[in-house]
Write an enzyme that holds these catalytic residues in place. Structure first.
Site, PDB file in Angstrom:
ATOM      1  N   ASP A 117     -18.093  14.165   2.406  1.00  0.00           N
ATOM      2  CA  ASP A 117     -17.979  12.747   2.076  1.00  0.00           C
ATOM      3  C   ASP A 117     -19.338  12.077   2.240  1.00  0.00           C
ATOM      4  O   ASP A 117     -20.024  12.289   3.255  1.00  0.00           O
ATOM      5  CB  ASP A 117     -16.950  12.073   2.984  1.00  0.00           C
ATOM      6  CG  ASP A 117     -16.578  10.691   2.494  1.00  0.00           C
ATOM      7  OD1 ASP A 117     -16.488  10.491   1.270  1.00  0.00           O
ATOM      8  OD2 ASP A 117     -16.369   9.791   3.324  1.00  0.00           O
ATOM      9  N   HIS A 124     -21.642  -1.426   0.433  1.00  0.00           N
ATOM     10  CA  HIS A 124     -20.796  -1.013   1.552  1.00  0.00           C
ATOM     11  C   HIS A 124     -21.626  -0.789   2.810  1.00  0.00           C
ATOM     12  O   HIS A 124     -21.266  -1.258   3.906  1.00  0.00           O
ATOM     13  CB  HIS A 124     -20.043   0.267   1.181  1.00  0.00           C
ATOM     14  CG  HIS A 124     -19.269   0.866   2.311  1.00  0.00           C
ATOM     15  ND1 HIS A 124     -18.160   0.261   2.861  1.00  0.00           N
ATOM     16  CD2 HIS A 124     -19.449   2.030   3.007  1.00  0.00           C
ATOM     17  CE1 HIS A 124     -17.681   1.015   3.842  1.00  0.00           C
ATOM     18  NE2 HIS A 124     -18.444   2.096   3.942  1.00  0.00           N
ATOM     19  N   GLU A 191     -10.457   3.907   2.117  1.00  0.00           N
ATOM     20  CA  GLU A 191     -11.760   3.847   1.474  1.00  0.00           C
ATOM     21  C   GLU A 191     -11.587   4.250   0.019  1.00  0.00           C
ATOM     22  O   GLU A 191     -11.163   5.377  -0.276  1.00  0.00           O
ATOM     23  CB  GLU A 191     -12.768   4.768   2.172  1.00  0.00           C
ATOM     24  CG  GLU A 191     -13.139   4.273   3.563  1.00  0.00           C
ATOM     25  CD  GLU A 191     -14.226   5.089   4.230  1.00  0.00           C
ATOM     26  OE1 GLU A 191     -14.856   4.552   5.145  1.00  0.00           O
ATOM     27  OE2 GLU A 191     -14.448   6.253   3.823  1.00  0.00           O
ATOM     28  N   GLU A 193     -12.768   5.607  -3.207  1.00  0.00           N
ATOM     29  CA  GLU A 193     -13.884   6.478  -3.568  1.00  0.00           C
ATOM     30  C   GLU A 193     -13.598   7.205  -4.875  1.00  0.00           C
ATOM     31  O   GLU A 193     -12.489   7.158  -5.420  1.00  0.00           O
ATOM     32  CB  GLU A 193     -14.127   7.517  -2.464  1.00  0.00           C
ATOM     33  CG  GLU A 193     -14.396   6.927  -1.091  1.00  0.00           C
ATOM     34  CD  GLU A 193     -14.915   7.972  -0.116  1.00  0.00           C
ATOM     35  OE1 GLU A 193     -15.469   9.004  -0.569  1.00  0.00           O
ATOM     36  OE2 GLU A 193     -14.781   7.754   1.105  1.00  0.00           O
ATOM     37  N   ASP A 225     -10.131   7.999   1.104  1.00  0.00           N
ATOM     38  CA  ASP A 225     -10.447   8.633   2.371  1.00  0.00           C
ATOM     39  C   ASP A 225      -9.920   7.745   3.501  1.00  0.00           C
ATOM     40  O   ASP A 225     -10.617   6.858   3.984  1.00  0.00           O
ATOM     41  CB  ASP A 225     -11.953   8.853   2.495  1.00  0.00           C
ATOM     42  CG  ASP A 225     -12.295   9.899   3.536  1.00  0.00           C
ATOM     43  OD1 ASP A 225     -11.465  10.792   3.768  1.00  0.00           O
ATOM     44  OD2 ASP A 225     -13.392   9.834   4.103  1.00  0.00           O
ATOM     45  N   ARG A 229     -10.118   3.361  12.069  1.00  0.00           N
ATOM     46  CA  ARG A 229     -11.363   2.733  12.496  1.00  0.00           C
ATOM     47  C   ARG A 229     -11.514   2.695  14.006  1.00  0.00           C
ATOM     48  O   ARG A 229     -12.645   2.792  14.519  1.00  0.00           O
ATOM     49  CB  ARG A 229     -11.444   1.310  11.928  1.00  0.00           C
ATOM     50  CG  ARG A 229     -11.449   1.225  10.408  1.00  0.00           C
ATOM     51  CD  ARG A 229     -12.636   1.922   9.795  1.00  0.00           C
ATOM     52  NE  ARG A 229     -12.652   1.737   8.332  1.00  0.00           N
ATOM     53  CZ  ARG A 229     -13.485   2.354   7.520  1.00  0.00           C
ATOM     54  NH1 ARG A 229     -14.364   3.223   7.999  1.00  0.00           N
ATOM     55  NH2 ARG A 229     -13.439   2.134   6.225  1.00  0.00           N
ATOM     56  N   GLN A 232     -12.410   6.228  15.097  1.00  0.00           N
ATOM     57  CA  GLN A 232     -13.764   6.507  14.619  1.00  0.00           C
ATOM     58  C   GLN A 232     -14.812   5.809  15.470  1.00  0.00           C
ATOM     59  O   GLN A 232     -15.855   6.391  15.816  1.00  0.00           O
ATOM     60  CB  GLN A 232     -13.885   6.060  13.158  1.00  0.00           C
ATOM     61  CG  GLN A 232     -15.247   6.314  12.531  1.00  0.00           C
ATOM     62  CD  GLN A 232     -15.320   5.798  11.096  1.00  0.00           C
ATOM     63  OE1 GLN A 232     -14.333   5.333  10.542  1.00  0.00           O
ATOM     64  NE2 GLN A 232     -16.491   5.893  10.500  1.00  0.00           N
ATOM     65  N   LYS A 245     -11.244  10.526  10.574  1.00  0.00           N
ATOM     66  CA  LYS A 245     -11.239  10.759   9.124  1.00  0.00           C
ATOM     67  C   LYS A 245     -10.443  11.991   8.711  1.00  0.00           C
ATOM     68  O   LYS A 245      -9.951  12.062   7.588  1.00  0.00           O
ATOM     69  CB  LYS A 245     -12.683  10.954   8.636  1.00  0.00           C
ATOM     70  CG  LYS A 245     -13.588   9.761   8.807  1.00  0.00           C
ATOM     71  CD  LYS A 245     -13.422   8.787   7.669  1.00  0.00           C
ATOM     72  CE  LYS A 245     -14.562   7.782   7.665  1.00  0.00           C
ATOM     73  NZ  LYS A 245     -14.471   6.870   6.524  1.00  0.00           N
ATOM     74  N   THR A 249      -6.981  12.844   3.374  1.00  0.00           N
ATOM     75  CA  THR A 249      -7.776  12.371   2.245  1.00  0.00           C
ATOM     76  C   THR A 249      -6.920  12.574   1.005  1.00  0.00           C
ATOM     77  O   THR A 249      -6.519  13.704   0.707  1.00  0.00           O
ATOM     78  CB  THR A 249      -9.094  13.159   2.112  1.00  0.00           C
ATOM     79  OG1 THR A 249      -9.866  13.007   3.293  1.00  0.00           O
ATOM     80  CG2 THR A 249      -9.894  12.676   0.908  1.00  0.00           C
ATOM     81  N   GLU A 352     -14.194  -4.099   5.339  1.00  0.00           N
ATOM     82  CA  GLU A 352     -15.056  -5.106   4.710  1.00  0.00           C
ATOM     83  C   GLU A 352     -14.259  -6.320   4.242  1.00  0.00           C
ATOM     84  O   GLU A 352     -14.700  -7.464   4.409  1.00  0.00           O
ATOM     85  CB  GLU A 352     -15.784  -4.491   3.517  1.00  0.00           C
ATOM     86  CG  GLU A 352     -16.703  -3.346   3.854  1.00  0.00           C
ATOM     87  CD  GLU A 352     -17.095  -2.600   2.594  1.00  0.00           C
ATOM     88  OE1 GLU A 352     -18.075  -3.011   1.949  1.00  0.00           O
ATOM     89  OE2 GLU A 352     -16.394  -1.619   2.244  1.00  0.00           O
TER      90      GLU A 352
END
Length: 408
Positions: A117, A124, A191, A193, A225, A229, A232, A245, A249, A352
């Site tokens: 990844d 971002h 996420e 992607e 993904d 948080r 992480q 993570k 996925t 975000e």
């Protein structure tokens, strides 16, 4: 409506023809399929019926044999498939080999070898930097404009679209907590992607240059993904993401071949720093893709990230991934990293969109900072195609479910 009679402008018309793996109604057998409108063509059966030399590659339970066959085979098969679904002389043979999309079961279309990844969106990366390092002179880390930052993920938890995502558990510790605690993540995120699927492998010790990107990468798909948080944040210093993570996925059931996206190729954003030769794409073909992504939570669109804004291209990521001599394997998957545009409504993660939980999203079914059990996240996208038609990408959807064990 007969499967050949795709409505004009359908994003899954004969200009697209993405590949997947399906089981026919009432069967558990997995077969390679190609999507046309709202139908799936049994590609292996069609190849056998029409005497294709590539029938053995298509009559498999996974795309990997076709992926490994290389660019010449990819082009030949695509050319043949286009003829099979457009030339009237083939109709009588091919029509019985279609299945309504709603009647089949879709599977993970390829066996994932390795998963990497990246972190390729400047928007971002700057947003994350401003959230976690608000006093830093530069929101980007010193290396960000010099190389595509990435990490090695877990291939065994790549899931096909439609698979439920169990809320992960792990250690978490807020800055003010005296000690870490263990339990389900309370800051579960997504996420948005784009994933790139490697077909032809490479030799150990031999880097893949920018110009060889299309000889090794078969196609792309949408990718979510999922990210815990809170897990992480506690674990990632100093080595990077791990349990936050690796639990899930999600990828689309459909892989769009690069050849279907010729009209969508664009130049990447202007480079602000000189690049080392192996990453310098000044004289290369345009390496960006104009993909228009939508992110929906419980059916409500919360963001529309533009992939054309990605600073690092898929070709540069591939070159960087192999520059140390690491080899590619058939079925390798690498994610672009979160796609975020410059506007607030173009951010590709809840981190975000809510500015790390400070600003809740207003949804028809209530406010959200991070995901709740039962939430369904759907990524969809399209790209410009020939003659103004759109090329649809297969959607990625996943529903968050609670852990079965209430103790964590």
């Amino acid at each position: 409506m007969p499967p050949f009679d795709v409505p004009e402008g359908d994003p899954f018309g004969p200009h697209n023809l993405p590949y997947g793996v399906f089981s026919p109604p009432g069967s558990s057998e997995q077969r390679v399929g190609v999507r046309l409108g709202d139908h799936v063509l049994d590609a292996g059966a069609a190849a056998h019926a029409l005497g294709s030399p590539y029938a053995s590659l298509l009559a498999r339970p996974t795309l990997n044999p076709l992926l490994a066959a290389g660019r010449t085979a990819w082009s030949d098969v695509r050319r043949a498939l286009t003829a099979w679904v457009t030339v009237p002389a083939h109709r009588e043979t091919v029509e019985p080999l279609f299945h309504p999309l709603s009647s089949v079961t879709l599977h993970l279309p390829f066996e994932v070898a390795d998963y990497v990844d990246f972190y390729a969106s400047e928007n971002h990366a700057r947003n994350v930097g401003r959230i976690f390092r608000p006093d830093a002179a530069d929101s980007l880390t010193p290396n960000w404009k010099h190389l595509p930052i990435g990490y090695h993920g877990r291939s065994g938890t790549v899931l096909v679209s439609g698979t439920d995502v169990v809320r992960p558990s792990g250690q978490r510790k807020a800055p003010t907590d005296p000690a870490p605690v263990f339990g389900p993540s309370v800051r579960l995120d997504i996420e948005a992607e784009v994933g790139f699927v490697v077909g032809a492998p490479s030799e150990l010790g031999r880097p893949v240059p920018l110009g060889d990107f299309r000889d090794h990468v078969f196609g792309l798909c949408l990718l979510n993904d999922w990210s815990a948080r809170d897990v992480q944040a506690w674990e990632y210093v100093p080595l990077g993401p791990f349990l936050g993570k690796s639990f899930a996925t999600s990828v689309s059931a459909w892989i769009t071949p690069l050849d279907a996206l010729e009209e969508a190729r664009v130049a990447p954003p202007e480079r602000t720093h000189a690049l080392l030769p192996y990453l310098d794409d000044t004289d290369e073909e345009p390496g960006g893709y104009d993909l228009r992504i939508s992110v929906a939570v419980n059916g409500h669109v919360v963001s529309e990230p533009p992939f054309s804004t990605m600073y690092w291209t898929a070709a540069q990521q591939l070159a960087h991934m192999t520059v140390n001599g690491a080899s590619l394997r058939t079925g390798d998957l690498y994610g672009s990293g979160t796609v975020s545009g410059p506007a607030e409504g173009q951010r590709g993660s809840l981190l975000e969109l809510t500015w790390n939980g400070r600003d809740a999203l207003e949804l028809p079914d209530g406010k959200r900072t991070f995901l709740e059990d039962g939430d369904v996240v759907t990524l969809s996208a399209w790209a410009p195609g020939p003659g103004g038609v759109r090329v649809g990408l297969g959607e990625v959807t996943g529903r968050v479910t609670p852990r079965a064990d209430p103790t964590g």
